[in-house]
Design a protein around this motif. Sequence first.
Motif, PDB file in Angstrom:
ATOM      1  N   ILE A 120       1.220 133.274 -16.028  1.00 55.97           N
ATOM      2  CA  ILE A 120       0.992 131.957 -16.625  1.00 55.97           C
ATOM      3  C   ILE A 120       0.652 130.930 -15.550  1.00 55.97           C
ATOM      4  CG2 ILE A 120       2.159 130.044 -17.806  1.00 55.97           C
ATOM      5  CD1 ILE A 120       3.674 132.235 -19.430  1.00 55.97           C
ATOM      6  N   PHE A 123      -2.893 131.467 -14.381  1.00 52.86           N
ATOM      7  CA  PHE A 123      -3.871 130.974 -15.352  1.00 52.86           C
ATOM      8  C   PHE A 123      -3.950 129.456 -15.292  1.00 52.86           C
ATOM      9  CE2 PHE A 123      -3.686 135.042 -17.815  1.00 52.86           C
ATOM     10  CZ  PHE A 123      -5.047 135.225 -17.968  1.00 52.86           C
ATOM     11  N   TYR A 125      -2.283 125.565 -16.636  1.00 49.34           N
ATOM     12  CA  TYR A 125      -1.955 124.973 -17.926  1.00 49.34           C
ATOM     13  C   TYR A 125      -3.114 124.132 -18.449  1.00 49.34           C
ATOM     14  CZ  TYR A 125       2.625 126.434 -16.286  1.00 49.34           C
ATOM     15  OH  TYR A 125       3.668 127.178 -15.806  1.00 49.34           O
ATOM     16  N   CYS A 127      -2.384 127.454 -21.130  1.00 47.32           N
ATOM     17  CA  CYS A 127      -2.795 128.831 -21.403  1.00 47.32           C
ATOM     18  C   CYS A 127      -2.089 129.244 -22.692  1.00 47.32           C
ATOM     19  CB  CYS A 127      -2.483 129.763 -20.241  1.00 47.32           C
ATOM     20  SG  CYS A 127      -0.728 129.977 -19.906  1.00 47.32           S
ATOM     21  N   LYS A 142       0.608 127.625 -27.339  1.00 49.71           N
ATOM     22  CA  LYS A 142      -0.186 126.992 -26.292  1.00 49.71           C
ATOM     23  C   LYS A 142       0.802 126.396 -25.297  1.00 49.71           C
ATOM     24  CE  LYS A 142      -3.383 123.145 -25.512  1.00 49.71           C
ATOM     25  NZ  LYS A 142      -3.981 121.939 -26.149  1.00 49.71           N
ATOM     26  N   GLN A 170      -3.095 134.781 -22.150  1.00 51.83           N
ATOM     27  CA  GLN A 170      -4.548 134.640 -22.230  1.00 51.83           C
ATOM     28  C   GLN A 170      -4.969 133.229 -21.813  1.00 51.83           C
ATOM     29  OE1 GLN A 170      -6.643 135.133 -26.211  1.00 51.83           O
ATOM     30  NE2 GLN A 170      -7.073 137.120 -25.285  1.00 51.83           N
ATOM     31  N   GLU A 171      -6.155 133.168 -21.240  1.00 50.74           N
ATOM     32  CA  GLU A 171      -6.693 131.853 -20.888  1.00 50.74           C
ATOM     33  C   GLU A 171      -6.865 131.011 -22.155  1.00 50.74           C
ATOM     34  OE1 GLU A 171     -10.883 131.337 -19.947  1.00 50.74           O
ATOM     35  OE2 GLU A 171     -11.260 133.432 -20.515  1.00 50.74           O
ATOM     36  N   PHE A 172      -6.737 129.705 -22.009  1.00 51.35           N
ATOM     37  CA  PHE A 172      -6.999 128.794 -23.114  1.00 51.35           C
ATOM     38  C   PHE A 172      -8.488 128.489 -23.135  1.00 51.35           C
ATOM     39  CE2 PHE A 172      -7.551 124.435 -24.740  1.00 51.35           C
ATOM     40  CZ  PHE A 172      -7.021 124.603 -26.014  1.00 51.35           C
TER      41      PHE A 172
END
Length: 303
Positions: A120, A123, A125, A127, A142, A170-172
């Motif tokens: 996390i 990735f 924030y 994400c 989210k 997972q990516e946002f």
Amino acid sequence: MKVGILYSRIRKDEKLLLSELRERGHEVEKIDVRKERFALDSTTADVDDLDVVVDRCLATSRSLYATRFFASYGVPVINAPETADVCADKAKNSLALAEAGIPTPETEVAFTTDAALEAIEEFGYPCVLKPVVGSWGRLMAKIDSRNAAEAILEHKATLGHYEHKVFYVQEFVDKPGRDVRVVAVDGEPIAAMTRTSDHWLTNAAKGGHAEEFELDETALDLVERASDAVGGGLLGIDLMEVGGAGSGEYTVHEVNHTVEFKALNDAVEADVPAAVVDWLETRVAAAEAEEGNEERTGVTATA
């Protein structure tokens, strides 16, 4: 043709499908998986002379096991258990898309809270943290801060089911307030719609507004490839417009194997259940023709 409908609850989607089948004079056998038993070589369900079984189970677990048993009895199943197995699990889904070279969101899976927190943080924030098995946008988060990440991971780690301890990060994707749902049969789109919402989750089940969407050549190609990647069948393929609305740039984030289509049917001009039955008739006719050809050439078909 004689069609088995595998179900645990008759929703509007199933009613539309049943109505279309009966209007065309097809015989329908409703199979309630809550009442049936499945042995290794037989079942209490009436499967005699079924040309095809269509899986409409609400529960993923019932869908995965029941379709596997029907396939073992030599009954044609839509969707095939192999397709269901891939589509029912988000990690397997992502792997299948990536292995086929289809653009899909960056994803990592971790098995401990410490490893998930590292993913996390890498990735950044925001994400997204999703359950590997789930639908309708449930239990998706989210994550906007480290504090939120720590709290959510702790909650998931203490839940009873082992699937909650598979942390799917997972990516946002900064989509334009909507995503695209396509219902397709063996990679051929029946219809498509956008699902728009002020919330980051745009699922129709979460209240997203549905509107017809015209697929461009890029989207058509992705739908066909995504269908092939999971084994084909009657599928719901979800895309996001990564370059903004109308950009023609997409990522495919999910393929669904027991797709709901009532919202799509209300939003588009196409008659979705009619198109589904058209396809079923074609599939059954092709199977019968192949079987007849094998009999004429002396080849014995195997289940």
